[in-house]
Design a protein around this motif. Structure first.
Motif, mmCIF file in Angstrom:
data_model
loop_
_atom_site.group_PDB
_atom_site.id
_atom_site.type_symbol
_atom_site.label_atom_id
_atom_site.label_comp_id
_atom_site.label_asym_id
_atom_site.label_seq_id
_atom_site.Cartn_x
_atom_site.Cartn_y
_atom_site.Cartn_z
ATOM 1 N N PHE A 219 48.857 -31.486 -40.722
ATOM 2 C CA PHE A 219 47.698 -31.930 -41.392
ATOM 3 C C PHE A 219 47.647 -33.628 -41.196
ATOM 4 O O PHE A 219 48.360 -34.251 -41.690
ATOM 5 C CB PHE A 219 47.463 -31.666 -43.155
ATOM 6 N N ALA A 220 46.740 -33.992 -40.519
ATOM 7 C CA ALA A 220 46.226 -35.483 -40.116
ATOM 8 C C ALA A 220 45.641 -36.136 -41.221
ATOM 9 O O ALA A 220 45.405 -37.455 -41.213
ATOM 10 C CB ALA A 220 45.805 -35.532 -38.951
ATOM 11 N N GLY A 221 44.965 -35.422 -42.169
ATOM 12 C CA GLY A 221 44.103 -36.204 -43.239
ATOM 13 C C GLY A 221 45.039 -37.018 -44.058
ATOM 14 O O GLY A 221 46.352 -36.972 -44.349
ATOM 15 N N SER A 222 44.502 -37.544 -45.256
ATOM 16 C CA SER A 222 45.288 -38.651 -46.243
ATOM 17 C C SER A 222 45.421 -37.489 -47.199
ATOM 18 O O SER A 222 44.881 -36.428 -47.512
ATOM 19 C CB SER A 222 44.144 -39.489 -46.652
ATOM 20 N N GLY A 223 46.881 -37.741 -47.717
ATOM 21 C CA GLY A 223 47.426 -36.953 -49.007
ATOM 22 C C GLY A 223 47.899 -35.568 -48.289
ATOM 23 O O GLY A 223 48.134 -35.270 -46.984
ATOM 24 N N HIS A 224 48.165 -34.452 -49.143
ATOM 25 C CA HIS A 224 48.538 -33.208 -48.749
ATOM 26 C C HIS A 224 47.234 -32.265 -48.640
ATOM 27 O O HIS A 224 46.376 -32.249 -49.325
ATOM 28 C CB HIS A 224 49.630 -32.782 -49.847
ATOM 29 N N LYS A 225 47.750 -31.327 -47.835
ATOM 30 C CA LYS A 225 46.408 -30.660 -47.523
ATOM 31 C C LYS A 225 46.017 -29.429 -48.906
ATOM 32 O O LYS A 225 44.808 -29.235 -48.985
ATOM 33 C CB LYS A 225 46.549 -29.626 -46.358
ATOM 34 N N LEU A 226 47.071 -29.157 -49.632
ATOM 35 C CA LEU A 226 46.708 -28.389 -50.625
ATOM 36 C C LEU A 226 45.801 -29.044 -51.733
ATOM 37 O O LEU A 226 45.350 -28.533 -52.717
ATOM 38 C CB LEU A 226 48.097 -27.907 -51.404
ATOM 39 N N LEU A 227 45.711 -30.302 -51.623
ATOM 40 C CA LEU A 227 45.010 -31.077 -52.744
ATOM 41 C C LEU A 227 43.767 -31.432 -52.277
ATOM 42 O O LEU A 227 42.953 -32.135 -53.024
ATOM 43 C CB LEU A 227 45.769 -32.399 -53.068
ATOM 44 N N VAL A 228 43.398 -30.947 -50.964
ATOM 45 C CA VAL A 228 41.889 -31.315 -50.487
ATOM 46 C C VAL A 228 41.023 -30.315 -51.400
ATOM 47 O O VAL A 228 41.459 -29.195 -51.912
ATOM 48 C CB VAL A 228 41.650 -30.927 -49.033
ATOM 49 N N GLN A 229 39.994 -30.945 -51.922
ATOM 50 C CA GLN A 229 38.855 -30.131 -52.589
ATOM 51 C C GLN A 229 37.596 -29.579 -52.119
ATOM 52 O O GLN A 229 37.258 -30.023 -50.781
ATOM 53 C CB GLN A 229 38.281 -31.052 -53.639
ATOM 54 N N ARG A 230 37.188 -28.350 -52.468
ATOM 55 C CA ARG A 230 35.902 -27.993 -52.289
ATOM 56 C C ARG A 230 35.238 -27.375 -53.609
ATOM 57 O O ARG A 230 35.788 -26.968 -54.357
ATOM 58 C CB ARG A 230 35.931 -26.731 -51.263
ATOM 59 N N GLY B 112 34.925 -28.707 -56.380
ATOM 60 C CA GLY B 112 35.700 -29.337 -57.364
ATOM 61 C C GLY B 112 37.159 -28.674 -57.534
ATOM 62 O O GLY B 112 37.511 -29.059 -58.611
ATOM 63 N N ARG B 113 37.593 -27.986 -56.710
ATOM 64 C CA ARG B 113 38.894 -27.284 -56.842
ATOM 65 C C ARG B 113 39.714 -27.560 -55.383
ATOM 66 O O ARG B 113 38.801 -27.389 -54.584
ATOM 67 C CB ARG B 113 38.798 -25.831 -57.142
ATOM 68 N N THR B 114 40.870 -27.875 -55.722
ATOM 69 C CA THR B 114 41.633 -27.974 -54.400
ATOM 70 C C THR B 114 42.117 -26.536 -53.656
ATOM 71 O O THR B 114 41.616 -25.673 -54.300
ATOM 72 C CB THR B 114 43.151 -28.618 -55.025
ATOM 73 N N GLU C 230 44.502 -24.820 -55.888
ATOM 74 C CA GLU C 230 43.780 -23.999 -57.099
ATOM 75 C C GLU C 230 42.891 -22.939 -56.724
ATOM 76 O O GLU C 230 42.828 -21.798 -57.403
ATOM 77 C CB GLU C 230 42.727 -24.910 -57.756
ATOM 78 N N HIS C 231 42.023 -22.942 -55.505
ATOM 79 C CA HIS C 231 41.527 -21.493 -55.068
ATOM 80 C C HIS C 231 42.370 -20.468 -54.875
ATOM 81 O O HIS C 231 42.235 -19.265 -55.473
ATOM 82 C CB HIS C 231 40.698 -22.077 -53.668
ATOM 83 N N ALA C 232 43.672 -20.787 -54.374
ATOM 84 C CA ALA C 232 44.615 -19.681 -53.805
ATOM 85 C C ALA C 232 44.987 -19.108 -55.141
ATOM 86 O O ALA C 232 45.048 -17.909 -55.517
ATOM 87 C CB ALA C 232 45.474 -20.255 -53.161
ATOM 88 N N VAL C 233 45.632 -20.036 -56.196
ATOM 89 C CA VAL C 233 46.212 -19.598 -57.302
ATOM 90 C C VAL C 233 45.139 -18.680 -58.227
ATOM 91 O O VAL C 233 45.412 -17.802 -58.912
ATOM 92 C CB VAL C 233 46.874 -20.809 -58.304
ATOM 93 N N ASP C 234 44.126 -19.338 -58.343
ATOM 94 C CA ASP C 234 42.888 -18.797 -59.339
ATOM 95 C C ASP C 234 42.718 -17.272 -58.958
ATOM 96 O O ASP C 234 42.546 -16.460 -59.663
ATOM 97 C CB ASP C 234 41.557 -19.523 -59.378
#
Length: 205
Positions: A26-37, A39-41, A44-48
């Motif tokens: 992942f070349a974006g800023s931060g960690h990929k798991l913390l990207v949002q759509r 209002g949820r990362t 979060e989508h996976a765990v929910d």
């Protein structure tokens, strides 16, 4: 599924979300798991979805500090894998060790924190299998989640970057495929993120 050994239907199933990796592609800023759509990362989508399906979820953490919406959610249990950089098998092994300490757990159903569009229905379908190993399929392709009955746990690798895949190749007689709907796409690259965000329910046509 040919000549499958008999396994009693599960009584207690624990959902497991592996969310320990470093996301090196992942070349974006931060960690990929913390990207949002919406209002949820991603995580979060996976765990929910797992929590909606099975109630109790074990989340294996590692490189990223996960959001409070995950770590404090009802029914979520956290374990940290200090060996996360050694490969995904170490995170699965950590989850299995956790589950093995509870005699009430008959099976785990394992998914990944970077697959945010796997549905709760897919988790439920896989969890309801009585096979030693059950694998979700999407248009005939094997992906996650994967159900692992307690009888299959000793077969799993504890090192490397493969989880149950090595076992399913060698012990095909243990495996049931479970057709599922939804998308098993991984979020690995910035392009994956943009594609995923374009599906946002809040986007205008």
């Amino acid at each position: 599924m040919a000549d499958q050994p008999h396994v009693k239907p599960v009584k207690n199933v624990l959902a497991v979300v592996l969310a320990a990796g470093g996301g090196s592609r992942f070349a974006g800023s931060g960690h990929k798991l913390l990207v949002q759509r919406d209002g949820r990362t991603v995580v979060e989508h996976a765990v929910d979805a797992a929590r909606e399906a099975l109630g109790e979820v074990l989340v294996v953490t590692g490189a990223a500090r996960l959001p409070d919406a995950v770590t404090t959610a009802p029914g979520v249990h956290l374990i940290h894998n200090p060996r996360w950089a050694e490969g995904q098998a170490t995170s699965l092994a950590a989850a299995i060790t956790f589950a093995a300490d509870d005699d009430a757990i008959d099976a785990v159903v394992v998914g990944l924190g970077d697959q945010p569009d796997i549905t709760a229905d897919a988790w439920r379908r896989v969890a309801s299998s009585a096979a030693p190993i059950a694998i979700a399929t999407y248009n005939g392709r094997r992906r996650n989640p994967v159900r692992l009955h307690r009888s299959a746990w000793p077969l799993l690798p504890t090192t490397g970057d493969e989880g149950a895949r090595a076992v399913t190749r060698l012990r095909a007689e243990l495996v049931e495929e479970v057709p599922c709907s939804g998308s098993p796409d991984d979020i690995d690259t910035l392009e994956d993120v943009l594609r995923w965000q374009s599906k946002s329910s809040t986007n205008s046509p």
